[in-house]
Design a protein around this motif. Sequence first.
Motif, PDB file in Angstrom:
ATOM      1  N   UNK A   7     -18.332 100.615 138.113  1.00 56.40           N
ATOM      2  CA  UNK A   7     -17.675  99.897 136.881  1.00 56.40           C
ATOM      3  C   UNK A   7     -18.515  99.202 135.975  1.00 56.40           C
ATOM      4  N   UNK A   8     -18.194  98.860 134.941  1.00 55.47           N
ATOM      5  CA  UNK A   8     -19.127  98.167 133.844  1.00 55.47           C
ATOM      6  C   UNK A   8     -19.689  96.968 134.395  1.00 55.47           C
ATOM      7  N   UNK A   9     -18.995  96.340 135.120  1.00 53.19           N
ATOM      8  CA  UNK A   9     -19.242  94.942 135.559  1.00 53.19           C
ATOM      9  C   UNK A   9     -20.378  95.100 137.006  1.00 53.19           C
ATOM     10  N   UNK A  10     -20.610  96.353 137.283  1.00 52.69           N
ATOM     11  CA  UNK A  10     -21.747  96.466 138.437  1.00 52.69           C
ATOM     12  C   UNK A  10     -22.731  97.466 137.859  1.00 52.69           C
ATOM     13  N   UNK A  11     -22.704  97.733 136.624  1.00 49.44           N
ATOM     14  CA  UNK A  11     -23.650  98.714 136.240  1.00 49.44           C
ATOM     15  C   UNK A  11     -25.037  98.390 136.444  1.00 49.44           C
ATOM     16  N   UNK A  12     -26.083  99.200 136.423  1.00 50.98           N
ATOM     17  CA  UNK A  12     -27.350  98.815 136.359  1.00 50.98           C
ATOM     18  C   UNK A  12     -27.999  99.094 135.248  1.00 50.98           C
ATOM     19  N   UNK A  14     -13.193 111.430 125.255  1.00 46.38           N
ATOM     20  CA  UNK A  14     -12.259 110.503 126.039  1.00 46.38           C
ATOM     21  C   UNK A  14     -13.048 109.472 127.148  1.00 46.38           C
ATOM     22  N   UNK A  15     -12.411 108.471 127.301  1.00 40.66           N
ATOM     23  CA  UNK A  15     -13.281 107.448 128.426  1.00 40.66           C
ATOM     24  C   UNK A  15     -12.632 107.387 129.604  1.00 40.66           C
ATOM     25  N   UNK A  16     -13.144 107.592 130.865  1.00 42.72           N
ATOM     26  CA  UNK A  16     -12.847 107.567 132.156  1.00 42.72           C
ATOM     27  C   UNK A  16     -13.283 106.471 133.088  1.00 42.72           C
ATOM     28  N   UNK A  17     -12.689 106.055 134.114  1.00 40.78           N
ATOM     29  CA  UNK A  17     -13.157 105.164 134.848  1.00 40.78           C
ATOM     30  C   UNK A  17     -14.564 105.393 135.414  1.00 40.78           C
ATOM     31  N   UNK A  18     -15.365 104.346 135.149  1.00 39.17           N
ATOM     32  CA  UNK A  18     -16.444 104.345 135.608  1.00 39.17           C
ATOM     33  C   UNK A  18     -17.577 105.135 134.802  1.00 39.17           C
ATOM     34  N   UNK A  19     -17.089 105.674 133.569  1.00 43.43           N
ATOM     35  CA  UNK A  19     -17.931 106.342 132.780  1.00 43.43           C
ATOM     36  C   UNK A  19     -18.444 105.558 131.641  1.00 43.43           C
ATOM     37  N   UNK A  20     -17.965 104.491 131.469  1.00 43.36           N
ATOM     38  CA  UNK A  20     -18.321 103.527 130.573  1.00 43.36           C
ATOM     39  C   UNK A  20     -19.369 103.886 129.672  1.00 43.36           C
ATOM     40  N   UNK A  21     -20.666 103.592 129.965  1.00 42.16           N
ATOM     41  CA  UNK A  21     -22.085 103.749 129.259  1.00 42.16           C
ATOM     42  C   UNK A  21     -22.090 105.372 128.697  1.00 42.16           C
TER      43      UNK A  21
END
Length: 252
Positions: free
Chosen positions: A96-101, A145-152
């Motif tokens: 998830x974006x809030x946990x991305x490195x 498309x955008x999917x969960x945890x795919x953000x960046x």
Amino acid sequence: MKQIALITGATSGIGEAAALKLASLSYNLIITGRRKEKLEQLKKTIEESTSINVFTLCFDIRNWEETDKAISNLPEEFKQIDVLINNAGLAAGADPVQEGLLSDWERMIDTNIKGLLYISKMIIPGMIEKQKGHIINITSIAGKEVYANGNVYCASKHAADALTKGMRIDLLKHNIKVGSIAPGMVETEFSVVRYHGDQKKADNVYKGLVPLNADDIADTIEFMLTRPAHVNINDILIMPTAQASAVYNHRS
Ligand code: NDP
Ligand code: 8X3
């Protein structure tokens, strides 16, 4: 005289399959990647079985100076590039974006967006000079498309999709074809890289379904390259039969 194709990220997966396919179509090849031994092995395989000449360029596409130096120093017989396959790319992480490195984000943005731009900037002037060329960008369903945890990763591939459209418009008056291939799941080193080397997590991505393979994308590249001069394929979205969208899969 044989035409010349430059394929980025030819050390594995789609890029390697594309190199073998383009060799079979009689293109002389420039193949790039960071793993020198893999580049040399592919060159050997192609040159031993065909009359194709292969030039290897080992550099990191995220680095402008390295990219500039590699292309500027091409031998004379490899300078006139007809086809550019912008394939090098990766997903790093699935958080998830809030946990991305930060390090994962930078790898994806620097490779998938800036790397594509750097190499294109080096190759396009030669195509403009000849008033001829063909650029194929390997984007993704993640660019549609955008999917969960795919953000960046999704953002980087949306950017690659937008750059394809922008390049096509800007290069229109120079008779340069620009198109993209947007694959769904293709079994390559992609998922191992995405999961930072965790083979088990990577295997789970393809469990219970038949994904695309790299040759399926190489066949699509062949189709795009072999259309008549007046035909340009703008974009091909290609999925496994068992995948309907970025999130709908059918697993047995
Ligand atoms: P692989 O991991 O098998 O291949 C990726 C290639 O990119 C390698 O040759 C790698 O070479 C190269 N590469 C990565 N980073 C760099 C870098 N910094 N500098 C130079 N080369 C680099 O994956 P795929 O073949 O699947 O991926 C190819 C393209 O297809 C990517 O753009 C990917 O996003 C896209 N794609 C893949 C899908 C899939 O499901 N597999 C689906 C949709 C799109 P090296 O490590 O030697 O540098
Ligand atoms: C790779 C395919 O579905 O992981 O671009 O985004 S997906």
